[in-house]
Scaffold this motif. Structure first.
Motif, short mmCIF file in Angstrom:
data_model
loop_
_atom_site.label_atom_id
_atom_site.label_comp_id
_atom_site.label_asym_id
_atom_site.label_seq_id
_atom_site.Cartn_x
_atom_site.Cartn_y
_atom_site.Cartn_z
N ALA A 103 49.71 62.78 86.92
CA ALA A 103 49.48 62.40 88.31
C ALA A 103 48.74 61.07 88.38
O ALA A 103 47.82 60.83 87.61
CB ALA A 103 48.66 63.48 89.00
N PRO A 104 49.16 60.19 89.30
CA PRO A 104 48.39 58.97 89.49
C PRO A 104 47.05 59.34 90.12
O PRO A 104 46.95 60.32 90.85
CB PRO A 104 49.25 58.16 90.47
CG PRO A 104 50.08 59.19 91.19
CD PRO A 104 50.29 60.31 90.22
N LYS A 105 46.02 58.56 89.79
CA LYS A 105 44.71 58.86 90.38
C LYS A 105 44.65 58.20 91.75
O LYS A 105 44.49 56.98 91.85
CB LYS A 105 43.59 58.30 89.50
CG LYS A 105 43.64 58.82 88.07
CD LYS A 105 42.87 60.11 87.89
CE LYS A 105 43.07 60.69 86.51
NZ LYS A 105 44.39 61.29 86.26
N PRO A 156 55.98 60.10 77.15
CA PRO A 156 54.84 60.84 77.69
C PRO A 156 55.01 62.35 77.57
O PRO A 156 54.08 63.08 77.25
CB PRO A 156 54.81 60.39 79.15
CG PRO A 156 55.40 59.03 79.15
CD PRO A 156 56.44 59.04 78.07
N GLU A 185 45.45 53.31 83.44
CA GLU A 185 45.95 53.29 84.81
C GLU A 185 45.55 52.04 85.59
O GLU A 185 46.33 51.49 86.35
CB GLU A 185 45.42 54.52 85.53
CG GLU A 185 46.19 54.79 86.79
CD GLU A 185 46.25 56.27 87.05
OE1 GLU A 185 46.67 56.63 88.13
OE2 GLU A 185 45.88 57.06 86.18
N VAL A 189 59.13 53.09 75.34
CA VAL A 189 59.29 54.00 74.21
C VAL A 189 60.10 53.33 73.11
O VAL A 189 59.76 53.40 71.92
CB VAL A 189 59.95 55.32 74.69
CG1 VAL A 189 60.44 56.13 73.53
CG2 VAL A 189 58.97 56.12 75.53
#
Lengths: 434, 272
Positions: A245-247, A329, B78, B101
Motif C-alpha cells: 500500500a502507498p503511504k 515485489p 517511497e 525486475v
C-alpha cells in the motif's frame, strides 16, 4: 594482584562516596526484593485460583452409578412382537427400571415411597436404556445387569457433599432414601467411577448426565470458522498494508481504525453480528457459523496488527538482497519476507484464536447461550461453546452443576494452554537464524 | 530521451580526466530527492565497460544514492524521486517500458553488509537463475551454481557443504557468496556498495582480488570509504561531495594529481 604505586588503592574512597555506594547497593537489593515479592504474590494468587478450581472440579470427573438387574420384558417393550423400531422407541422404559427397583425393595408399596425410591436413579436412565435396546433389539426377553447414572442427590451424598447429620427436613434426601442407598451400597450396586458421560455428552437438565463434549464440538466449529475466515483475510490485509500500500491519508486512516478496532469491547462485535449476520443475512441463530463470523470480526484486528509487526521485523537487508537479484515485489514477499515472518504471524494468530476461544459476551448476543442437548454435527447446527457453557452452568441452582462448572473451566483452560503451547512450538519450529 | 543510443555510446567525457572507452552506463543531469531533500544535483557520468569505477567521498555525499539509481533500487524507497537520465547501453532505464525486475537481472548488486538469504548455500546462488528461468534442467542449474561460486572464488571452500545455510559462513565468505549470487544471473554490471566495510583485512584482500578478476567479464561500480581500496581496485574514480561530482577521471590521476582543491583535501585526509 599487583600493588598500586599510589598510597590510596583504587577501591579506597572518601566516607561520603562509600555511604553513597552503600545506599546504591541497598536500593538495588530493595528493588530486587520488591520484584520477588510481586512475583510470589502473583504466583500465589494463580496457585489459589487454579488450586481452588481444581479442588472444586475434581469430583465432576467421578460419577456414582447404580447397577440394576433389568428384565427386558417383552410385554412392556413390544407386546405384539413386531420389533418395529417405532414401537421400541415408544416403550415405557421407566417401568422396567421401577420394576427392578421394586424387586430389590419389595417392602416398598406406598405410591409416594415408590416415587422416592425411583428418584435415586437419574431420570435420564430410561433414555440410556432405550438407546441400549435400540442398538441391540436382541436384548428383549433377557435379564441384564446394567449400570445407570445415579441421581444427582445420591451422587452428592456419596461424594460427601450432602451431610448425613443435618435434620431430615433440611436435607434433599430423606432418611428412608439414605437407608435404601446404604442397602444398595452393601449389595455392591453403588459404584463411584470415572465420569465418561462428562466427556461424551452435551448439556443436560440433569447434572449427572450433563457433559462438556457438545460445547467442545461447538467451540471447535466456531474456532474453525473464525480461523478459516480471519487468517487469510487478516494476513492478506496485513501484507497489503505493510508491503504494497502507498503511504497516504487513506492507509493512515485504515491503520488508525484497525488499531481502534482491536480495543473495541467484544460485546459491540456481538451486537454487530446480531444486526448483520442474523438480521440482514438471516443466518441460523445459535450456530457456530455466526459465532465464527462474529469472532472473526473481533480477531481480525489482532491478526492484522501482529502480522504487520512480524512483517516489519524482517530485516530490510533480506528485501534488498531479493530485489537486487531481480525478484518481483510479489516474489520478495512470498519467498523471502513471509517465511521469515511466519513464526510471528502464527503466534499472533493462535493468540488471537485463544482470545476468541475464551470469548463469551459477543456469543450471548447471537443466541449461542441456548440450552442445547444435541452435539452439533456442523457449523450450521445450534451449538454452544466452552465459556458460554461455563456461564450457563454457573447459573444453575443444582448442587451437581457447581462441580461441573469448575470442571468446564478446567477443560477450557486445558485447551487454552494447549493452544499457547502450539504457538510456542510453531515459533521455535519455524524460527530461522541469520 | 535526449541522447540517442549511438550518441551516448560515443559520448566520451574527457574533462581532463582521460575517461575514454566503451560507455556501458551513463547519467545526464541526474537529480534525486528524498521528500524535500535533494540528495544528488545534476550528476553526469559515463561508466565504462569492463572497468572498475570507484565512487569516493565523505559520508552522506550521495555515492550510495547514485549507485542505487543505476539499478533502480531507489524505487523501493517511497519518498525517493529520480529526475534526469540514466542509460544502460544507450537505453533510458527510467523509461516506462523498462521493467526494473529485468534491469536488476542485468545490473546486479552487492551490499554493504553481507545479506545471504536464510537458505542453503546452493539455494542462495540458485535463486536468481531460478526466478529468471536461466536453467532448463537441474544439471544446468548445478552448473550455473558451480561456475558462479568458482568465479566468486568460494567453490573450493563450500563444495561439500552446499546444503548448509548461507548464514553459517564467515563474514568474508558470506560476502563472496553474495557476489556469487549476483554473478549467477549473468549480469553485465555489478554494483558494489562498500562491499568490504564489514570485513576484516584478509577477507577484504580476497574480495579485492576477486573484483580485479571479475573486471574481465563485468563492468563494476564500487562505492568505498577506503581510499587505498579505490586506488588498488579501480581504473576510474569519481569524487562526490554534497551530492555533486567534484571530479571524475583515471584513478591514478585523481590520487596523484587531482584537478580540484576539494579532491586534494579529501584524499589527503583534510576533511571527510
Amino acid at each position: 594482584m599487583t600493588e598500586r604505586p599510589t598510597d590510596a588503592p583504587l577501591w579506597q574512597r572518601s566516607s561520603g562516596q562509600l555511604a553513597r555506594l552503600k545506599s546504591r547497593h541497598r536500593a538495588e537489593r530493595r528493588f530486587k526484593a520488591y520484584g520477588i515479592a510481586a512475583l510470589v504474590t502473583a504466583a500465589g494468587f494463580l496457585f489459589l485460583l487454579l488450586g481452588g478450581i481444581a479442588y472444586k472440579a475434581h469430583p465432576a470427573f467421578l460419577q456414582t452409578s447404580i447397577e440394576l438387574s433389568v428384565y427386558f420384558d417383552p410385554a412392556v417393550i413390544d407386546p405384539e412382537g413386531t420389533h418395529e423400531p417405532e414401537v421400541l422407541r415408544r416403550a415405557d422404559y421407566g417401568a422396567l427400571i421401577s420394576r427392578s427397583l421394586a424387586e430389590l425393595f419389595p417392602e416398598v408399596t406406598e405410591r409416594k415411597e415408590k416415587r422416592a425410591l425411583q428418584k435415586l436413579v437419574s431420570p435420564s436412565a430410561r433414555h440410556e436404556l432405550r438407546a441400549l435396546l435400540l442398538d441391540d433389539p436382541g436384548l428383549i426377553g433377557r435379564t441384564e445387569r446394567i449400570s445407570f447414572p445415579a441421581a444427582s442427590d445420591l451422587d452428592m451424598l456419596i461424594k460427601g457433599q450432602i451431610a448425613r447429620d443435618v435434620p431430615e427436613t433440611e436435607r434433599r434426601l430423606s432418611d428412608r432414601q439414605i437407608a435404601w442407598i446404604d442397602a444398595l451400597d452393601e449389595q455392591g450396586a453403588i459404584d463411584l467411577g470415572f465420569n465418561h458421560r462428562f466427556f461424551t455428552n452435551a448439556d443436560s437438565r440433569y447434572p449427572e448426565t450433563a457433559g462438556i463434549w457438545g460445547a467442545v464440538v461447538g467451540s471447535f466449529f466456531t474456532l474453525l470458522m473464525t480461523l478459516v475466515l480471519a487468517f487469510p483475510i487478516g494476513v492478506a490485509s496485513a501484507i497489503y498494508l505493510e508491503e504494497f500500500a502507498p503511504k497516504n491519508r487513506w492507509t493512515d486512516f485504515i491503520e488508525v481504525n484497525v488499531n481502534n478496532l482491536a480495543a473495541v469491547p467484544s460485546i459491540i462485535f456481538g451486537l454487530l453480528g446480531l444486526a448483520i449476520f442474523l438480521q440482514v443475512f438471516e443466518l441460523p441463530r445459535s450456530a457456530p457459523i455466526v459465532g465464527g463470523l462474529t469472532l472473526m470480526l473481533m480477531t481480525l484486528p489482532t491478526i492484522i496488527i501482529t502480522t504487520r509487526a512480524a512483517l516489519g521485523a524482517v530485516p530490510p537487508s533480506i528485501r534488498e538482497a531479493a530485489y537486487g537479484i531481480g525478484a518481483s515485489p510479489m516474489q520478495v514477499v512470498t519467498q523471502h519476507v513471509l517465511p521469515l515472518a511466519l513464526p510471528g504471524i502464527l503466534t499472533g494468530t493462535i493468540i488471537g484464536m485463544a482470545r476468541a476461544l475464551g470469548e463469551t459476551a459477543p456469543l450471548l448476543m447471537i443466541g449461542m447461550v441456548a440450552f442445547i442437548m444435541e452435539i452439533p454435527e456442523g457449523p450450521f447446527d445450534p451449538a454452544t461453546v466452552l465459556p458460554v457453557q461455563v456461564f450457563l452452568w454457573a447459573d444453575r441452582p443444582e448442587r451437581g452443576f457447581l462441580e461441573k462448572t469448575s470442571a468446564a473451566i478446567i477443560v477450557l483452560l486445558v485447551f487454552l494452554i494447549a493452544m499457547n503451547a502450539i504457538a510456542i512450538y510453531l515459533r521455535k519450529r519455524f524460527e530461522k537464524k541469520w | 530521451m535526449a541522447v540517442s543510443a549511438e550518441e551516448s555510446r560515443d559520448a566520451v567525457q574527457d574533462a581532463g580526466g582521460g575517461v575514454t572507452g566503451e560507455v556501458k552506463m551513463a547519467t545526464r543531469g541526474l537529480d534525486v530527492f528524498y521528500g524535500e531533500n535533494q540528495a544528488l544535483h545534476g550528476v553526469d557520468i559515463d561508466i565504462l565497460e569492463s572497468k572498475v569505477t570507484a565512487l569516493i567521498g565523505p559520508s552522506g555525499c550521495g555515492k550510495s544514492t547514485f549507485l542505487r539509481c543505476l539499478n533502480r533500487m531507489n524505487d523501493i524507497i517511497e519518498t525517493c524521486r529520480v529526475e534526469g537520465e540514466v542509460t544502460f547501453d544507450g537505453a533510458d532505464i527510467y523509461d516506462r517500458a523498462i521493467d526494473p525486475v529485468q534491469l536488476r537481472a542485468r545490473v546486479g548488486m552487492v551490499f554493504q553488509k553481507p545479506n545471504p538469504f536464510p537458505k542453503s548455500i546452493y539455494e542462495n546462488v540458485a535463486y536468481g537463475p531460478k526466478i529468471h528461468g536461466l536453467a532448463n534442467s537441474t544439471s544446468e542449474l548445478d552448473e550455473i551454481v558451480e561456475v558462479s561460486l568458482k568465479r566468486a572464488g568460494l567453490f573450493d571452500e563450500v563444495v561439500d557443504r552446499m546444503a548448509e545455510p548461507g548464514t553459517s559462513l564467515s563474514g568474508g565468505q558470506q560476502q563472496r557468496l553474495c557476489i556469487a549470487r549476483a554473478i549467477a544471473v549473468s549480469p553485465e554490471v555489478i554494483l558494489m556498495d562498500e562491499p568490504c566495510s564489514a570485513l576484516d583485512p584478509i577477507a577484504t584482500a580476497r574480495v579485492e582480488e576477486l573484483i580485479d578478476e571479475l573486471r574481465a567479464r563485468y563492468t563494476i561500480v564500487i562505492v568505498t570509504h577506503n581510499m587505498q581500496q579505490a586506488a588498488r581496485v579501480s581504473q576510474f574514480t569519481a569524487f562526490f561531495h554534497l551530492g555533486e561530482i567534484i571530479e571524475y577521471g583515471k584513478t591514478e590521476k585523481i590520487f596523484t594529481d587531482p584537478a580540484e582543491q576539494k579532491t586534494q583535501d579529501y584524499i589527503t585526509g583534510r576533511f571527510g
